[in-house]
Design an enzyme around this catalytic site. Structure first.
Site, PDB file in Angstrom:
ATOM      1  N   ARG A  55      15.831   0.714   0.646  1.00 59.05           N
ATOM      2  CA  ARG A  55      15.265  -0.565   1.083  1.00 59.05           C
ATOM      3  C   ARG A  55      14.954  -0.610   2.587  1.00 59.05           C
ATOM      4  O   ARG A  55      13.921  -1.076   2.987  1.00 59.05           O
ATOM      5  CB  ARG A  55      16.208  -1.699   0.707  1.00 59.05           C
ATOM      6  CG  ARG A  55      15.510  -2.670  -0.222  1.00 59.05           C
ATOM      7  CD  ARG A  55      16.464  -3.669  -0.807  1.00 59.05           C
ATOM      8  NE  ARG A  55      17.040  -3.155  -2.039  1.00 59.05           N
ATOM      9  CZ  ARG A  55      18.250  -3.442  -2.484  1.00 59.05           C
ATOM     10  NH1 ARG A  55      19.050  -4.214  -1.777  1.00 59.05           N
ATOM     11  NH2 ARG A  55      18.689  -2.955  -3.628  1.00 59.05           N
ATOM     12  N   LYS A 155      11.143   4.665 -19.439  1.00 61.46           N
ATOM     13  CA  LYS A 155      11.194   3.687 -20.510  1.00 61.46           C
ATOM     14  C   LYS A 155      12.159   2.557 -20.111  1.00 61.46           C
ATOM     15  O   LYS A 155      13.040   2.839 -19.301  1.00 61.46           O
ATOM     16  CB  LYS A 155      11.645   4.338 -21.820  1.00 61.46           C
ATOM     17  CG  LYS A 155      13.078   4.915 -21.769  1.00 61.46           C
ATOM     18  CD  LYS A 155      13.876   4.623 -23.003  1.00 61.46           C
ATOM     19  CE  LYS A 155      14.678   3.403 -23.014  1.00 61.46           C
ATOM     20  NZ  LYS A 155      15.964   3.359 -22.368  1.00 61.46           N
ATOM     21  N   HIS A 185      14.022  10.727 -21.654  1.00 66.49           N
ATOM     22  CA  HIS A 185      14.860  11.904 -21.336  1.00 66.49           C
ATOM     23  C   HIS A 185      15.422  12.572 -22.594  1.00 66.49           C
ATOM     24  O   HIS A 185      15.859  13.712 -22.544  1.00 66.49           O
ATOM     25  CB  HIS A 185      15.975  11.539 -20.352  1.00 66.49           C
ATOM     26  CG  HIS A 185      17.120  10.779 -20.950  1.00 66.49           C
ATOM     27  ND1 HIS A 185      17.082   9.428 -21.171  1.00 66.49           N
ATOM     28  CD2 HIS A 185      18.329  11.186 -21.371  1.00 66.49           C
ATOM     29  CE1 HIS A 185      18.230   9.044 -21.706  1.00 66.49           C
ATOM     30  NE2 HIS A 185      19.015  10.086 -21.850  1.00 66.49           N
ATOM     31  N   GLU A 223      27.216   5.164 -29.167  1.00 63.35           N
ATOM     32  CA  GLU A 223      27.797   5.305 -27.827  1.00 63.35           C
ATOM     33  C   GLU A 223      29.134   4.588 -27.758  1.00 63.35           C
ATOM     34  O   GLU A 223      29.327   3.579 -28.450  1.00 63.35           O
ATOM     35  CB  GLU A 223      26.859   4.695 -26.785  1.00 63.35           C
ATOM     36  CG  GLU A 223      25.520   5.396 -26.686  1.00 63.35           C
ATOM     37  CD  GLU A 223      24.651   4.752 -25.617  1.00 63.35           C
ATOM     38  OE1 GLU A 223      24.724   5.218 -24.480  1.00 63.35           O
ATOM     39  OE2 GLU A 223      23.932   3.798 -25.929  1.00 63.35           O
ATOM     40  N   ASP A 242      16.150  -0.940 -25.987  1.00 62.53           N
ATOM     41  CA  ASP A 242      16.826   0.037 -25.132  1.00 62.53           C
ATOM     42  C   ASP A 242      16.885   1.420 -25.795  1.00 62.53           C
ATOM     43  O   ASP A 242      16.749   2.439 -25.121  1.00 62.53           O
ATOM     44  CB  ASP A 242      18.247  -0.463 -24.825  1.00 62.53           C
ATOM     45  CG  ASP A 242      18.936   0.369 -23.754  1.00 62.53           C
ATOM     46  OD1 ASP A 242      18.292   0.676 -22.738  1.00 62.53           O
ATOM     47  OD2 ASP A 242      20.114   0.737 -23.941  1.00 62.53           O
ATOM     48  N   HIS A 247      13.825   6.306 -27.754  1.00 60.12           N
ATOM     49  CA  HIS A 247      14.676   7.459 -28.091  1.00 60.12           C
ATOM     50  C   HIS A 247      14.680   7.748 -29.597  1.00 60.12           C
ATOM     51  O   HIS A 247      14.419   8.872 -30.032  1.00 60.12           O
ATOM     52  CB  HIS A 247      16.121   7.235 -27.632  1.00 60.12           C
ATOM     53  CG  HIS A 247      16.283   7.072 -26.144  1.00 60.12           C
ATOM     54  ND1 HIS A 247      15.476   7.688 -25.227  1.00 60.12           N
ATOM     55  CD2 HIS A 247      17.179   6.369 -25.411  1.00 60.12           C
ATOM     56  CE1 HIS A 247      15.867   7.371 -24.008  1.00 60.12           C
ATOM     57  NE2 HIS A 247      16.895   6.562 -24.093  1.00 60.12           N
ATOM     58  N   LYS A 342      26.298   0.254 -29.170  1.00 56.87           N
ATOM     59  CA  LYS A 342      27.207   0.436 -28.026  1.00 56.87           C
ATOM     60  C   LYS A 342      28.629   0.125 -28.497  1.00 56.87           C
ATOM     61  O   LYS A 342      28.823  -0.595 -29.474  1.00 56.87           O
ATOM     62  CB  LYS A 342      26.848  -0.540 -26.892  1.00 56.87           C
ATOM     63  CG  LYS A 342      25.392  -0.469 -26.444  1.00 56.87           C
ATOM     64  CD  LYS A 342      25.214   0.437 -25.252  1.00 56.87           C
ATOM     65  CE  LYS A 342      23.830   0.380 -24.674  1.00 56.87           C
ATOM     66  NZ  LYS A 342      23.029   1.573 -24.842  1.00 56.87           N
ATOM     67  N   LYS A 347      31.119   8.857 -29.260  1.00 50.68           N
ATOM     68  CA  LYS A 347      29.740   9.148 -28.851  1.00 50.68           C
ATOM     69  C   LYS A 347      29.226  10.239 -29.769  1.00 50.68           C
ATOM     70  O   LYS A 347      29.808  11.326 -29.873  1.00 50.68           O
ATOM     71  CB  LYS A 347      29.699   9.631 -27.396  1.00 50.68           C
ATOM     72  CG  LYS A 347      28.285   9.990 -26.948  1.00 50.68           C
ATOM     73  CD  LYS A 347      28.096   9.823 -25.458  1.00 50.68           C
ATOM     74  CE  LYS A 347      26.706  10.247 -24.995  1.00 50.68           C
ATOM     75  NZ  LYS A 347      25.709   9.201 -24.997  1.00 50.68           N
TER      76      LYS A 347
HETATM   77  C1  BG6 Z   1      19.203   5.028 -21.813  1.00 50.07           C
HETATM   78  C2  BG6 Z   1      19.630   3.640 -22.191  1.00 50.07           C
HETATM   79  O1  BG6 Z   1      17.810   5.180 -21.959  1.00 50.07           O
HETATM   80  O2  BG6 Z   1      19.855   5.978 -22.671  1.00 50.07           O
HETATM   81  C3  BG6 Z   1      21.136   3.505 -22.087  1.00 50.07           C
HETATM   82  O3  BG6 Z   1      19.002   2.701 -21.333  1.00 50.07           O
HETATM   83  C4  BG6 Z   1      21.813   4.564 -22.920  1.00 50.07           C
HETATM   84  O4  BG6 Z   1      21.565   2.215 -22.509  1.00 50.07           O
HETATM   85  C5  BG6 Z   1      21.270   5.940 -22.573  1.00 50.07           C
HETATM   86  O5  BG6 Z   1      23.208   4.495 -22.674  1.00 50.07           O
HETATM   87  C6  BG6 Z   1      21.809   6.989 -23.538  1.00 50.07           C
HETATM   88  O6  BG6 Z   1      21.448   8.244 -23.059  1.00 50.07           O
HETATM   89  P1  BG6 Z   1      22.311   9.521 -23.438  1.00 50.07           P
HETATM   90  O7  BG6 Z   1      21.563  10.669 -22.867  1.00 50.07           O
HETATM   91  O8  BG6 Z   1      23.668   9.311 -22.821  1.00 50.07           O
HETATM   92  O9  BG6 Z   1      22.393   9.509 -24.936  1.00 50.07           O
END
Ligand code: BG6
Length: 494
Positions: A55, A155, A185, A223, A242, A247, A342, A347
């Site tokens: 900033r 995203k 990702h 998660e 999300d 994803h 969540k 996980k």
């Molecule tokens: C992100 C979400 O895109 O992916 C998060 O905004 C989520 O809420 C995360 O926790 C999960 O990514 P990964 O790689 O930990 O499965």
């Protein structure tokens, strides 16, 4: 066991990368540690400079402290080296720039920091979507972008089809489609890449990959974490936007797509678009739920509505599951169950392919539920593939009693690697190499929104209530009932 040695990692030539939002969670938790790993592996060109935008200049010291803290916290101990960080490489390629993104005059400073020779600069927007247009306008007004520039957008792009189209229109004002890198990702995860190898390099699966042989597919992203202080963002989007919108739909595309003619951006992305187009609208079979307090991995955690700063009236889902269908020749009749939540028990991100069993079963009928192979493609936490096969129980007295055991491939062990790279590492390398294959097209994003909007509309117009599940559980009972209605079971319930 064996592989043909081939290194196509380092192709990029001299260029600069501007990281907007350098003190944000994404930069500190994922992007900068990923750059560090690339540095450590020797994948970054000497001339690459990373301009971290913060900033204002008063935050410079704070930035460097946070940078070091983030690398130390997010890079495993055995990968961290003070030498790589300090003395010679990593820190010296980082240039910190204080800039109020809303102040057009501040961009001159950015311009002065960038090379004048017109080499390609990537602009990574680790910023809220509402800032995209403003920053693009300012970059353009200051003559900072050109035909060589690349822009990286995270995203979610928008919050529905209309807003996503709007963002894409704004980007198109200044950038050609080939200059835009829309990142998910998940596509950089090694097992996701491996899914392409598994499907298209193994003829044993190729001939079985259709509704004649596959009974159903489960795609799960569970998660244990909650919303990690992201109330402001999360409560507006929920798990549908999300996690599902990009994803889970990307994973579905890779499972369901036709073999591309060639393994390039044009063909790969075209095949994914075709899957998205073939997704049928969902009317019922959507379960949305919210967690209440419970214990996750032995620790007590509050319910969603009791989190710090919560809107106690919120109807946002922290869990969603649905039964999707793909109306095309290959998949008609095979449901794809998608679920994500969540604060679940563990996980686990995995794709599970349930193969059909033979019609004629020659063993004792009480063993019939064992028939049918199951292929588990695990993305997290341990990356690998297992194929459950049916064998005979050992022992002369066992007759033809059957059992199911996994043929198990753990990528970490089988490839003797010291660590599995994070998805962002791969994506950043692809970006630097200007390789678009793993980034999303405008069409993909808009098609997936169209489908998601329809799901949201269907849920809103149904009489179904938001369900509840205990933190640390496997999700709501209603999710079980939904799948069992069709004679199927979630993997952990079999
Ligand atoms: C992100 C979400 O895109 O992916 C998060 O905004 C989520 O809420 C995360 O926790 C999960 O990514 P990964 O790689 O930990 O499965």
């Amino acid at each position: 066991m064996s592989s043909i040695k081939h290194n196509n990692s380092i192709k990029h030539t001299s260029q600069d990368l501007v990281l907007f939002g350098s003190l944000g969670d994404l930069s500190l938790r994922k992007l900068l540690p990923s750059f560090y790993h690339l540095e450590r592996a020797g994948f970054l060109d000497k001339s690459l400079s990373i301009h971290c935008v913060i900033r204002d200049d008063n935050e410079t010291n704070k930035f460097y402290e946070k940078l070091k803290e983030s690398i130390q916290n997010h890079v495993k101990e055995d990968c961290y080296s003070g030498d790589i960080f300090n003395k010679f490489r990593f820190v010296s390629r980082i240039n910190c720039i204080g800039l109020d993104l809303k102040d057009p005059s501040g961009y001159k400073k950015l311009k002065q920091s960038l090379p004048k020779n017109g080499s390609a600069t990537s602009y990574y927007f680790a910023l809220p979507p509402s800032m995209i247009e403003l920053v693009c306008d300012n970059l353009n007004d200051n003559g900072i972008i050109n035909k060589e520039s690349k822009i990286v957008i995270e995203k979610p792009i928008g919050i529905d089809y209309k807003s996503a189209k709007n963002v894409n229109d704004k980007l198109a004002k200044y950038f050609d489609e080939e200059q835009i890198y829309r990142i998910d990702h998940y596509l950089g995860k090694e097992t996701v890449q491996n899914l392409i190898a598994l499907r298209f390099a193994n003829s044993i699966f190729a001939s079985q990959w259709n509704s004649k042989c596959i009974e159903y597919v489960e795609i799960t992203a569970a998660e244990t974490i909650g919303i990690e202080g992201r109330w402001g963002y999360y409560d507006d989007v929920g798990q549908m936007i999300d996690m599902v919108q990009s994803h889970l739909l990307q994973l579905l595309c890779l499972v369901a797509m036709e073999p591309p003619n060639e393994l390039n951006a044009l063909n790969m992305r075209h095949e994914k678009e075709r899957v998205l187009k073939a997704l049928s609208p969902i009317k019922d079979d959507i379960i949305r739920a919210q967690y209440v307090d419970g214990k996750v991995l032995g620790e007590s955690v509050p319910g969603y509505l009791e989190e710090d700063g919560a809107n106690t009236e919120s109807e946002t889902e922290t869990y969603i599951c649905m039964r999707a269908e793909i109306s095309n020749w290959r998949w008609s009749g095979t449901p794809f169950y998608l679920r994500t939540g969540k604060r679940l028990a563990e996980k686990a991100t995995q794709i599970i392919i349930h193969f059909k069993s033979d019609q004629h079963f020659i063993f004792d009928q009480d063993q019939k539920q064992l028939a049918g192979n199951v292929l588990i493609i695990r993305l997290q936490p341990t990356e690998g593939i297992s194929l459950e096969v049916v064998t005979k129980d050992n022992g002369v007295d066992k007759g033809m009693r059957l059992r199911k055991d996994p043929l198990h491939l753990d990528f970490f062990k089988s490839q003797e690697v010291s660590r599995m790279p994070d998805g962002y590492e791969k994506m950043l390398l692809e970006l630097l190499n200007s390789e678009q294959r793993m980034f999303l097209t405008r069409k993909e994003v808009e098609l997936s929104w169209k489908w998601c909007d329809q799901v949201t509309k269907a849920f809103k117009s149904s009489s179904q209530k938001l369900c509840k599940y205990g933190a640390g559980s496997n999700g709501p009972d209603e999710a079980k009932q939904m799948i069992e209605k069709y004679g199927h079971k979630w993997y952990e319930d079999r």
